[in-house]
Design an enzyme around this catalytic site. Structure first.
Site, mmCIF file in Angstrom:
data_model
loop_
_atom_site.group_PDB
_atom_site.id
_atom_site.type_symbol
_atom_site.label_atom_id
_atom_site.label_comp_id
_atom_site.label_asym_id
_atom_site.label_seq_id
_atom_site.Cartn_x
_atom_site.Cartn_y
_atom_site.Cartn_z
ATOM 1 N N ASP A 95 0.869 -1.179 0.000
ATOM 2 C CA ASP A 95 0.000 0.000 0.000
ATOM 3 C C ASP A 95 0.906 1.229 0.000
ATOM 4 O O ASP A 95 1.833 1.317 0.819
ATOM 5 C CB ASP A 95 -0.862 0.038 1.259
ATOM 6 N N SER A 147 8.522 5.010 5.513
ATOM 7 C CA SER A 147 9.329 4.085 4.739
ATOM 8 C C SER A 147 9.016 4.195 3.253
ATOM 9 O O SER A 147 8.011 4.771 2.852
ATOM 10 C CB SER A 147 9.073 2.650 5.208
#
Length: 285
Positions: free
Chosen positions: A106, A246
């Site tokens: 995602d 991230s």
């Protein structure tokens, strides 16, 4: 199949006075060097795995507008437990068409062609492909291919999966660097900062030789990959990020056609919202 995806405008990052001090002054960078020392990041990591950190979760859910019904959250004991929560099996569908390139996570996606003079912005640092991999010979194999940047934010699921079946070699780890010297061309390229990252070469059965890079922070944040040399399956979990923003990078050869909406959004300076297992392109046989 037409996928109705959300286009996200890439916002200009407003630099605070604190950020200017930390990143644009010699004294600030010295202080930042201390903040990113290993023992500091270990202490933060230790705290985020304790029960005391659990009180941060409600604000995290609210700020990220996270639908907790999508996840297994019954045994959450710390902030980190929630951050690496697992999603329920029926909430993500893996596209099984072997000619389709799928998203490993995602995220908010941008896709760029790789040219001789390409420099890519990844987690507020700038890289050529050879800088990202620290391997010029390997980088040259991907000239004229694509570099895909999957930016994960707090509202995203922080586990990632393999994009095809195949085999992989060992993970190559590269430490982040924060220089205290005054960098050249500071306003344009902050070469003094690179991120911690880990990459592996995926020898895919249907997609060819793909490089997958996990990018974390210099100090806090941890990349956890499950496998070294390994035979993997499409959609199988490859790893996860702990407590930190991230990014995943896919480096592809020139045998792909990326979906038109993703290319258009990238060319317009925008991102495309994609989900784990979703089609994002096709392989050209």
């Amino acid at each position: 199949m037409i996928i109705d995806r959300k286009t996200l405008q890439t916002k200009e990052v407003v630099i605070s006075s604190t950020q200017k001090f930390l990143y644009r002054t010699f004294l600030g960078r010295l202080f930042l060097k201390i903040l990113t020392r290993k023992f500091i990041s270990k202490f933060i990591g230790f705290f985020l795995k304790t029960r005391l950190s659990k009180k941060r979760i409600p604000k995290f859910i609210k700020d990220g507008n996270i639908n907790v019904d999508d996840y297994y959250v019954d045994n959450i004991k710390s902030y980190n437990d929630f951050f690496i929560r697992k999603i329920k099996e029926d909430r993500r569908i893996i596209d099984e068409d072997i000619n389709h390139l799928i998203s490993p996570c995602d995220s908010k996606l941008q896709a760029f062609k790789i040219n001789d003079d390409s420099i890519f912005k990844i987690k507020d640092s700038y890289y050529r492909v050879e800088d990202l991999l620290k391997n010029k010979e390997l980088a040259l194999e991907y000239k004229d291919g694509y570099l895909l940047i999957f930016r994960l934010t707090v509202d995203d699921y922080h586990r990632y999966s393999y994009i095809d079946s195949g085999t992989k070699g060992k993970n190559i780890k590269i430490k982040g660097v924060l220089h205290t010297v005054n960098p050249i061309a500071l306003e344009k390229y902050n070469f003094y900062k690179t991120n911690s990252r880990e990459y592996s070469i995926l020898n895919c059965d249907n997609l060819g030789k793909v490089i997958m890079v996990e990018v974390g922070a210099i100090g806090v944040g941890k990349i956890v990959n499950h496998h070294q040399e390994y035979k993997f399956k499409r959609g199988e979990e490859k790893g996860y990020f702990e407590f930190g923003g991230s990014t995943i990078v896919l480096i592809l050869k020139n045998n792909f056609k990326i979906d038109e909406d993703i290319i258009k959004n990238t060319n317009d300076g925008n991102e495309t919202r994609v989900l784990l297992g979703e089609k994002i392109g096709v392989v050209i046989k």
